[in-house]
Design a protein around this motif. Structure first.
Motif, PDB file in Angstrom:
ATOM      1  N   SER A 174      67.215  55.716   5.675  1.00  0.00           N
ATOM      2  CA  SER A 174      68.358  56.489   5.179  1.00  0.00           C
ATOM      3  C   SER A 174      67.830  57.712   4.445  1.00  0.00           C
ATOM      4  CB  SER A 174      69.214  55.642   4.244  1.00  0.00           C
ATOM      5  OG  SER A 174      70.156  56.449   3.563  1.00  0.00           O
ATOM      6  N   PRO A 175      68.120  58.931   4.926  1.00  0.00           N
ATOM      7  CA  PRO A 175      67.640  60.136   4.226  1.00  0.00           C
ATOM      8  C   PRO A 175      68.066  60.184   2.768  1.00  0.00           C
ATOM      9  CG  PRO A 175      68.493  60.693   6.398  1.00  0.00           C
ATOM     10  CD  PRO A 175      68.837  59.262   6.167  1.00  0.00           C
ATOM     11  N   ARG A 176      69.279  59.724   2.489  1.00  0.00           N
ATOM     12  CA  ARG A 176      69.755  59.752   1.103  1.00  0.00           C
ATOM     13  C   ARG A 176      68.922  58.828   0.216  1.00  0.00           C
ATOM     14  NH1 ARG A 176      75.990  58.462  -0.866  1.00  0.00           N
ATOM     15  NH2 ARG A 176      75.632  58.852  -3.103  1.00  0.00           N
ATOM     16  N   VAL A 177      68.649  57.628   0.719  1.00  0.00           N
ATOM     17  CA  VAL A 177      67.816  56.694  -0.041  1.00  0.00           C
ATOM     18  C   VAL A 177      66.396  57.239  -0.198  1.00  0.00           C
ATOM     19  CG1 VAL A 177      66.800  54.379  -0.028  1.00  0.00           C
ATOM     20  CG2 VAL A 177      69.188  54.702   0.641  1.00  0.00           C
TER      21      VAL A 177
ATOM     22  N   ALA B  10      62.394  61.221  -5.184  1.00  0.00           N
ATOM     23  CA  ALA B  10      62.626  62.009  -6.402  1.00  0.00           C
ATOM     24  C   ALA B  10      62.319  61.188  -7.649  1.00  0.00           C
ATOM     25  CB  ALA B  10      64.073  62.507  -6.434  1.00  0.00           C
ATOM     26  N   TRP B  11      62.709  59.928  -7.641  1.00  0.00           N
ATOM     27  CA  TRP B  11      62.444  59.069  -8.791  1.00  0.00           C
ATOM     28  C   TRP B  11      60.942  58.891  -9.004  1.00  0.00           C
ATOM     29  CZ3 TRP B  11      63.499  57.110 -13.230  1.00  0.00           C
ATOM     30  CH2 TRP B  11      62.889  55.948 -13.668  1.00  0.00           C
ATOM     31  N   ALA B  12      60.215  58.555  -7.936  1.00  0.00           N
ATOM     32  CA  ALA B  12      58.768  58.360  -8.061  1.00  0.00           C
ATOM     33  C   ALA B  12      58.079  59.655  -8.469  1.00  0.00           C
ATOM     34  CB  ALA B  12      58.193  57.843  -6.738  1.00  0.00           C
ATOM     35  N   PHE B  13      58.525  60.766  -7.894  1.00  0.00           N
ATOM     36  CA  PHE B  13      57.898  62.059  -8.190  1.00  0.00           C
ATOM     37  C   PHE B  13      58.160  62.478  -9.625  1.00  0.00           C
ATOM     38  CE2 PHE B  13      58.191  66.692  -8.436  1.00  0.00           C
ATOM     39  CZ  PHE B  13      56.935  67.065  -7.991  1.00  0.00           C
TER      40      PHE B  13
ATOM     41  N   LEU C  16      55.813  62.131  -0.186  1.00  0.00           N
ATOM     42  CA  LEU C  16      56.536  60.915  -0.558  1.00  0.00           C
ATOM     43  C   LEU C  16      57.739  60.695   0.355  1.00  0.00           C
ATOM     44  CD1 LEU C  16      56.510  61.119  -4.476  1.00  0.00           C
ATOM     45  CD2 LEU C  16      55.078  59.691  -3.005  1.00  0.00           C
ATOM     46  N   LEU C  17      58.422  61.765   0.716  1.00  0.00           N
ATOM     47  CA  LEU C  17      59.566  61.644   1.630  1.00  0.00           C
ATOM     48  C   LEU C  17      59.132  61.108   2.994  1.00  0.00           C
ATOM     49  CD1 LEU C  17      61.591  64.930   0.975  1.00  0.00           C
ATOM     50  CD2 LEU C  17      62.329  62.602   0.484  1.00  0.00           C
ATOM     51  N   VAL C  18      58.063  61.673   3.530  1.00  0.00           N
ATOM     52  CA  VAL C  18      57.589  61.238   4.850  1.00  0.00           C
ATOM     53  C   VAL C  18      57.070  59.807   4.770  1.00  0.00           C
ATOM     54  CG1 VAL C  18      56.040  61.752   6.763  1.00  0.00           C
ATOM     55  CG2 VAL C  18      57.012  63.623   5.432  1.00  0.00           C
ATOM     56  N   LEU C  19      56.377  59.476   3.692  1.00  0.00           N
ATOM     57  CA  LEU C  19      55.879  58.115   3.520  1.00  0.00           C
ATOM     58  C   LEU C  19      57.035  57.112   3.485  1.00  0.00           C
ATOM     59  CD1 LEU C  19      53.479  56.195   2.972  1.00  0.00           C
ATOM     60  CD2 LEU C  19      53.804  56.654   0.522  1.00  0.00           C
TER      61      LEU C  19
ATOM     62  N   ALA D  83      63.443  49.399   3.010  1.00  0.00           N
ATOM     63  CA  ALA D  83      63.528  50.403   1.951  1.00  0.00           C
ATOM     64  C   ALA D  83      62.863  49.937   0.662  1.00  0.00           C
ATOM     65  CB  ALA D  83      64.995  50.758   1.684  1.00  0.00           C
ATOM     66  N   SER D  84      62.950  48.649   0.341  1.00  0.00           N
ATOM     67  CA  SER D  84      62.325  48.160  -0.894  1.00  0.00           C
ATOM     68  C   SER D  84      60.814  48.245  -0.823  1.00  0.00           C
ATOM     69  CB  SER D  84      62.763  46.721  -1.169  1.00  0.00           C
ATOM     70  OG  SER D  84      62.331  45.846  -0.132  1.00  0.00           O
TER      71      SER D  84
END
Length: 407
Positions: free
Chosen positions: A13-16, A22-25, A127-130, A140-141
């Motif tokens: 999911s792109p939104r997830v 963003a949170w990790a970054f 991070l997004l690609v990962l 997702a988890s």
């Protein structure tokens, strides 16, 4: 094939992905900034006995990440390859650094700021690609844990500094992403995009050539070990294999430039021996034996060098152990690429007393390893892992911002 594609759409999911990345970054960048403030304020910098008051000496605090290879990349970005010594630093990152730095004004400080900005942008995109890759492999988890493990890895500070780690990680992940798309469909565009990412990676670091291995594995598996062999014609197979040639072409472009400027296309390699203290091509077992002998003779080395040797050796053994135990958890081309990166890091030792210098930094980008760790859904493992890695991460930030050698 259609069913597999639907699973991918549901899993990712792109939104997830944006939210988790963003949170990790943001969280990791805030932690790094806090550690930088307290590290510079509470501990003396290398070769000094006084600390810095960040409220008063703001410029000193802001420039605490400006040392070691940062100067080399700034030098190449601002002046080009003026000496043979600088050819050890591949050109893609300096080229990307040049435009935003000159846009800011072109001073040394502008290059420094631009380096931190673009490195962090590259890291966020990585991070997004990962997240997309791990969501496809697991869920997702697991992807969320993988992002956290990468962002707070013991040597993840190099994703913040003006180094090439963020760029290299992003390009490698993008190639794996496009290989995944190529494996799920018959579009030649994905193969070409994967090859183009490999080309860029080879211009950023010599290890980029190793991406030819996962590309070849996916190509053979897709066309020769599935129904695709009979359902695709020779033209489609050729269109898919041609992008593989882009990967060595990346290095070839740099070598052509070096041949025109220095009349030696291999000077980037020989400069490692002539100017940076690295030995010529050495078998991995020989390199490891240098480190073990140095560790077993503590009286001959300073204590700090002994500690570095132990950490450097662990930075090799832990990823190898993870791959040995968890190789079935991830696809074969992930395992092969990780092994290739580990072996490559041992081929050119930095002398015999501290042969694996810089290897922990090189191991940071071996992304299949944190994916394996993230796939282990044992709460006790996660707590133990974080209890061991987070203190090392904080210590390395403290050391780096105070101009002590880390990796």
């Amino acid at each position: 094939m259609i069913q597999r594609k639907e699973v991918f759409i549901q899993a990712f999911s792109p939104r997830v992905a944006w939210k988790d990345a963003a949170w990790a970054f943001i969280f990791s960048r805030l932690v790094i900034l806090v550690l930088t403030f307290f590290g510079v304020s509470l501990f003396p910098m290398s070769r000094t006995i006084t600390t810095v008051n960040c409220f008063i000496q703001t410029r000193t605090c802001l420039s605490s990440w400006m040392h070691y290879d940062v100067f080399s990349y700034i030098g190449v970005a601002s002046n080009g390859y003026t000496t043979a010594k600088m050819t050890a630093f591949f050109p893609l990152y300096p080229l990307l650094l040049r435009f935003p730095a000159r846009l800011l004004g072109g001073s040394m400080g502008d290059y420094y700021v631009a380096g931190i900005v673009i490195s962090n942008i590259f890291f966020f995109l990585a991070l997004l690609v990962l997240h997309a890759l791990v969501s496809d492999l697991f869920d997702a988890s697991t992807a969320r844990r993988a992002l956290f493990y990468v962002a707070f890895a013991p040597y993840a500070l190099f994703y913040f500094a003006g180094y090439t780690e963020s760029l290299f990680l992003l390009l490698c992940l993008m190639m794996f992403f496009f290989l995944s798309r190529a494996q799920k469909g018959n579009s030649s565009i994905s193969w070409w995009l994967a090859g183009f990412c490999g080309l860029l990676t080879a211009i950023s670091r010599p290890q980029g050539l190793l991406l030819a291995l996962p590309f070849l594995v996916i190509y053979i598996r897709h066309f020769f070990f599935r129904h695709s062999f009979s359902s695709t014609n020779g033209r489609e197979k050729l269109l898919a294999i041609f992008p593989l040639t882009l990967i060595p072409l990346g290095l070839g472009i740099y070598m052509l430039y070096l041949w025109k400027v220095f009349h030696n296309p291999f000077i980037f390699s020989t400069s490692q021996t002539l100017y940076w203290g690295r030995l010529p091509l050495t078998f991995p077992f020989v390199t490891i034996s240098y480190v073990i002998r140095a560790i077993l003779k503590p009286s001959s080395l300073h204590l700090s060098l002994q500690i570095l040797n132990i950490l450097n050796l662990l930075s090799i053994l832990i990823p190898l152990g993870a791959l040995l135990v968890g190789w079935k958890r991830i696809p074969f081309h992930y395992v092969l690429f990780a092994l290739a990166l580990i072996v490559f890091a041992t081929l050119y030792p930095m002398g015999t007393q501290n042969a694996l210098t810089s290897v922990p930094r090189f191991m940071t980008v071996v992304f299949p390893v944190p994916i394996i760790f993230a796939s282990i859904k044992w709460p006790r493992f996660e707590r133990t892992y974080l209890a061991l890695t987070l203190p090392i991460f904080a210590m390395n930030v403290f050391l780096f911002v105070n101009h002590y050698w880390v990796a």
